[in-house]
Design a protein around this motif. Structure first.
Motif, PDB file in Angstrom:
ATOM      1  N   ILE A   1      34.014   1.854  -3.237  1.00  0.00           N
ATOM      2  CA  ILE A   1      35.074   2.618  -2.581  1.00  0.00           C
ATOM      3  C   ILE A   1      34.626   4.067  -2.467  1.00  0.00           C
ATOM      4  O   ILE A   1      34.093   4.639  -3.425  1.00  0.00           O
ATOM      5  CB  ILE A   1      36.394   2.548  -3.373  1.00  0.00           C
ATOM      6  N   CYS A   2      34.841   4.663  -1.289  1.00  0.00           N
ATOM      7  CA  CYS A   2      34.614   6.093  -1.130  1.00  0.00           C
ATOM      8  C   CYS A   2      35.634   6.648  -0.154  1.00  0.00           C
ATOM      9  O   CYS A   2      36.242   5.903   0.625  1.00  0.00           O
ATOM     10  CB  CYS A   2      33.186   6.400  -0.674  1.00  0.00           C
ATOM     11  N   VAL A   3      35.841   7.978  -0.220  1.00  0.00           N
ATOM     12  CA  VAL A   3      36.743   8.680   0.690  1.00  0.00           C
ATOM     13  C   VAL A   3      35.937   9.763   1.392  1.00  0.00           C
ATOM     14  O   VAL A   3      35.268  10.581   0.744  1.00  0.00           O
ATOM     15  CB  VAL A   3      37.932   9.296  -0.069  1.00  0.00           C
ATOM     16  N   LEU A   4      35.984   9.756   2.734  1.00  0.00           N
ATOM     17  CA  LEU A   4      35.271  10.719   3.560  1.00  0.00           C
ATOM     18  C   LEU A   4      36.292  11.615   4.257  1.00  0.00           C
ATOM     19  O   LEU A   4      37.225  11.104   4.900  1.00  0.00           O
ATOM     20  CB  LEU A   4      34.411   9.994   4.596  1.00  0.00           C
ATOM     21  N   ARG A   5      36.140  12.941   4.139  1.00  0.00           N
ATOM     22  CA  ARG A   5      37.108  13.875   4.703  1.00  0.00           C
ATOM     23  C   ARG A   5      36.544  14.574   5.938  1.00  0.00           C
ATOM     24  O   ARG A   5      35.356  14.921   5.994  1.00  0.00           O
ATOM     25  CB  ARG A   5      37.485  14.945   3.665  1.00  0.00           C
TER      26      ARG A   5
ATOM     27  N   VAL B   1      32.651  14.102   5.132  1.00  0.00           N
ATOM     28  CA  VAL B   1      32.132  14.646   3.883  1.00  0.00           C
ATOM     29  C   VAL B   1      32.647  13.800   2.722  1.00  0.00           C
ATOM     30  O   VAL B   1      33.848  13.500   2.636  1.00  0.00           O
ATOM     31  CB  VAL B   1      32.568  16.113   3.702  1.00  0.00           C
ATOM     32  N   PHE B   2      31.748  13.400   1.817  1.00  0.00           N
ATOM     33  CA  PHE B   2      32.132  12.584   0.665  1.00  0.00           C
ATOM     34  C   PHE B   2      33.037  13.394  -0.268  1.00  0.00           C
ATOM     35  O   PHE B   2      32.638  14.426  -0.807  1.00  0.00           O
ATOM     36  CB  PHE B   2      30.893  12.139  -0.119  1.00  0.00           C
ATOM     37  N   GLU B   3      34.285  12.929  -0.435  1.00  0.00           N
ATOM     38  CA  GLU B   3      35.201  13.539  -1.397  1.00  0.00           C
ATOM     39  C   GLU B   3      35.241  12.752  -2.700  1.00  0.00           C
ATOM     40  O   GLU B   3      35.399  13.317  -3.783  1.00  0.00           O
ATOM     41  CB  GLU B   3      36.616  13.621  -0.815  1.00  0.00           C
ATOM     42  N   LEU B   4      35.090  11.433  -2.595  1.00  0.00           N
ATOM     43  CA  LEU B   4      35.166  10.558  -3.768  1.00  0.00           C
ATOM     44  C   LEU B   4      34.280   9.348  -3.518  1.00  0.00           C
ATOM     45  O   LEU B   4      34.232   8.820  -2.408  1.00  0.00           O
ATOM     46  CB  LEU B   4      36.620  10.106  -4.009  1.00  0.00           C
TER      47      LEU B   4
END
Length: 729
Positions: free
Chosen positions: A384-388, A393-396
């Motif tokens: 799992i990842c979060v891109l902003r 941009v990788f946030e998590l």
């Protein structure tokens, strides 16, 4: 050629190199006495089975092989956890129905379909209710069934590459429920506390597979008792859902007083003697466990109330399940706090400092909630990842995601900088999701990833889901990914093996045709030459010489019959005709006419023979061989043969009964083998192929054969022909 080991002995690595390896399953397969299983001794296994088992044991992806008409089971070390605590190792080599009896009505027809059509299947996140840990369990799997052909062209078994996706499916489902609860917080300031409680519990209970019932109790002013504010799954006022519960003294129903004292959630059994049968949600079994959780009011020491939830009877109440309940309770507590704060603010005209304190407390609560969600993401089995933002941009990124991309330091970096080798494939997809708000689902999607200094093509199942800000605008993309590289490569390898086997079978067909033609031509020449010699030397040959010439021609005809029989046997399981309605009585009568029995023989076809949807020629072959055998082995002046049919459930029991000498018990299984005869060929003409052809024809059409006989009491041959046969389309 390897020396064979005695029956019942373990397979030595030198005899079975495909069983080599240090894993648990390789050792178990070497130690198992395969002669006691439907598969038979290792030395009799066809090459296709040996190859498939070798691929299975060498793979680190869960693989199961189903072999033969009873679907005897093989599996590797990676598959072992799927069997849980109760299904290993006793079912190794045993029929599949014995191991998976609880789901055989589901997977049995799927396996039969692959065996009948030769077409592979694909099932994604397929629900199966397993009994592998002492209870019926809700599970999900992504798997494929692919046919494995043996040397004669028939389907010997089925190759299954599978992945258990239960954790991901449940995680997705619970995250959807938590998101729905979170959405209630925004509207909490516009409705009453009572409406907020009802909405929250109703929203939570929509996930009935995880929450069979839910009760929300609010603490009354003064703290002496709690009243039922909302209920789903149980009618208010029932034995398990009283309208009011005292918080002083002993707990009559739910231990609210103890939870109020400890401020911790409490897990407890729900015996039917105390509550009656509690709802099980969509499942027929009642809920066996429940959890009582405190609802803490943000910014204050006092409790707001309690959430009582039932657990699914088909899932263990493990840590992830407990975290889901705690997060749900946290959402509801925050929502109730917001509703109360709004009502109190409307009642009170002043109290700015207090409102600010409450806002700060709410922010702290939200941060705590965010932290809990982040913990849930960190522990999730999926990447799992979060891109902003538009630059992604990788946030998590959780540990599993970092593992998938080679454990790089990506947080705070643009995706195009963090994963340059994947930029051209991945960034356009992310751009589309960010711009349109529409999710993207990737299935076995190829992506080039660098791991350990090498760029290699890997395959992933993933979801790109847009993230919205408070104004409803897309502000980022959430990614949920699973690597399925081993699964894809295993399936491709199985497809390559299947293709290679198909090519080999075509070569064997051509060889058999050419060999039979080349062998028959000189045999006919020998027979004709013997006749010419006998005619040319008729006045010079004595009776012994003439007998020798007749014996020569007899052996030539026997060899021709043997060649033709071998061809019939090789084609019996592979050459299929169009199905049509066939009158079985008429077919039997035609066979009797073609065989031209002697006048003293009496052949009776009993009334009531069925009409089948079947291939006419193979059915005719079955009757020709069985009736012909009965006439050939009669050994009496008044042979009687009776042809009849009886109902046998899903099968027609077609029987050919004679009054001949019978077959001793020790030979009854042997007669079905190829080249097996009970009489020396110089005493009774025969190739020993007829009954093996019968067995092969019947079994490849989904039926089976059997024999009843005793010495000097005749023999009854049974052909169990399916009422719904597997036929070529």
């Amino acid at each position: 050629m390897h020396e064979s080991h005695p029956p019942g002995a373990a397979a030595r690595p030198s005899d079975a190199p495909f069983l080599a390896g240090d894993g648990e399953m390789a050792q178990l397969m070497r130690d198992l006495d395969w002669s006691r299983t439907p598969v038979g001794p290792v030395e009799t296994w066809p090459q296709s089975l040996r190859t498939a088992v070798g691929v299975c044991l060498a793979s680190r992806h869960p693989i199961e092989i189903w072999w033969g008409p009873e679907y005897a089971r093989f599996y590797n070390d990676a598959y072992r956890p799927i069997l849980g605590a109760t299904k290993h190792p006793q079912f190794l080599g045993r029929p599949g129905r014995e191991c998976w009896s609880e789901i055989w009505d589901v997977i049995g027809p799927m396996l039969d379909g692959v065996r009948a059509t030769g077409q592979a299947t694909w099932s994604e996140d397929f629900q199966l209710i397993l009994s592998r840990n002492g209870y019926l369990e809700e599970t999900y799997f992504t798997f494929s069934y692919a046919p494995v052909l043996i040397e004669d062209g028939t389907i010997g078994g089925i190759f299954c590459a599978c992945t258990e996706t239960t954790a991901r499916v449940l995680s997705d489902r619970r995250l959807r429920a938590l998101r729905a609860l979170g959405a209630q917080s925004a509207a909490a300031a516009m409705v009453s506390v009572e409406a907020t409680c009802a909405r929250s519990v109703s929203t939570l209970a929509e996930s009935s597979a995880d929450v069979p019932f839910a009760l929300l109790y609010l603490i009354e002013p003064g703290g002496a008792e709690a009243r039922l504010a909302a209920a789903e799954g149980l009618a208010p006022g029932s034995p398990a859902s009283p309208e009011r519960v005292a918080l002083a003294g002993g707990d009559v129903v739910w231990p609210l007083a103890e939870v109020a004292r400890t401020r911790r959630c409490l897990r407890l059994d729900t015996p039917a003697a105390r509550f009656g049968a509690l709802p099980g949600g969509p499942w027929p079994e009642p809920s066996r466990e429940a959890v009582v959780l405190p609802l803490a009011r943000a910014g204050q020491a006092a409790l707001q109330g309690f959430l009582v939830v039932g657990a699914s009877p088909r899932r263990a109440l493990d840590a992830a399940y407990g975290d889901f309940f705690e997060l749900a309770a946290s959402h509801i507590a925050t929502t109730i706090s917001g509703a109360r704060a709004y009502q109190e603010e409307r009642v009170r005209a002043g109290e700015r400092a207090e409102l600010l304190a409450r806002e700060q407390a709410a922010l702290a609560e939200a941060e705590r909630h965010r932290s809990r969600l982040e913990t849930l993401f960190t522990q999730a089995p999926a990447g799992i990842c979060v891109l902003r933002g538009p630059e992604h941009v990788f946030e998590l990124a959780n540990p599993r995601y970092l593992e998938l991309i080679g454990n790089r330091d990506v947080v705070g970096k643009r995706l195009r900088d963090a994963l340059p080798e994947a930029e051209q494939v991945v960034v356009p997809l992310l751009d589309r999701v960010y711009e349109t708000g529409e999710p993207f689902f990737g299935n076995e999607f190829p992506v080039s990833i660098e791991r350990g200094g090498e760029v290699e093509e890997r395959f992933f199942n993933f979801i790109y889901q847009s993230i919205y800000d408070a104004g409803g605008r897309v502000e980022g993309v959430a990614v949920l990914a699973f690597e399925v590289t081993d699964q894809v490569r295993a399936r491709r390898r199985a497809e390559q093996l299947a293709h290679a086997l198909a090519v080999t079978n075509q070569d064997l067909d051509q060889f058999a045709y050419v060999a039979s033609h080349d062998l028959k031509a000189p045999l006919r020449g020998i027979a004709s030459l013997s006749e010419w010699i006998e005619e040319g030397l008729a006045d010079k040959m004595n009776d012994e010489a003439r007998q020798q010439m007749r014996m020569l021609r007899g052996r030539v005809h026997r060899l021709e019959a043997l060649i033709e029989g071998i061809l019939s046997y090789s084609r019996a399981g592979r050459i299929r005709d169009k199905a049509s309605l066939v009158d079985v009585g008429a077919v039997a009568a035609e066979c009797v006419e073609l065989l031209a029995p002697p006048p003293e023989a009496r052949i009776v076809i009993v009334d009531g023979m069925p009409t089948l949807l079947a291939e006419r020629v193979p059915l005719q072959q079955v009757f020709m061989h069985l009736i012909g055998n009965a006439l050939k082995h009669a050994r009496r002046a008044d042979p009687v043969i009776e042809i009849a049919c009886a109902d046998a459930g899903d099968f027609h029991d077609l029987t050919v009964k004679d009054n001949g000498p019978g077959i001793p018990a020790q030979f009854q299984e042997r007669i079905w083998g190829i080249f097996q005869t009970l009489e020396a060929r110089d005493k009774l003409e025969g190739t020993g192929i007829g009954l093996s052809v019968v067995k092969k024809i019947v079994e490849t059409r989904g039926g089976r054969v059997a024999l009843e006989s005793a010495p000097y009491a005749g023999a009854t041959f049974h052909v169990y022909w399916p009422k719904r046969p597997r036929v070529a389309s």
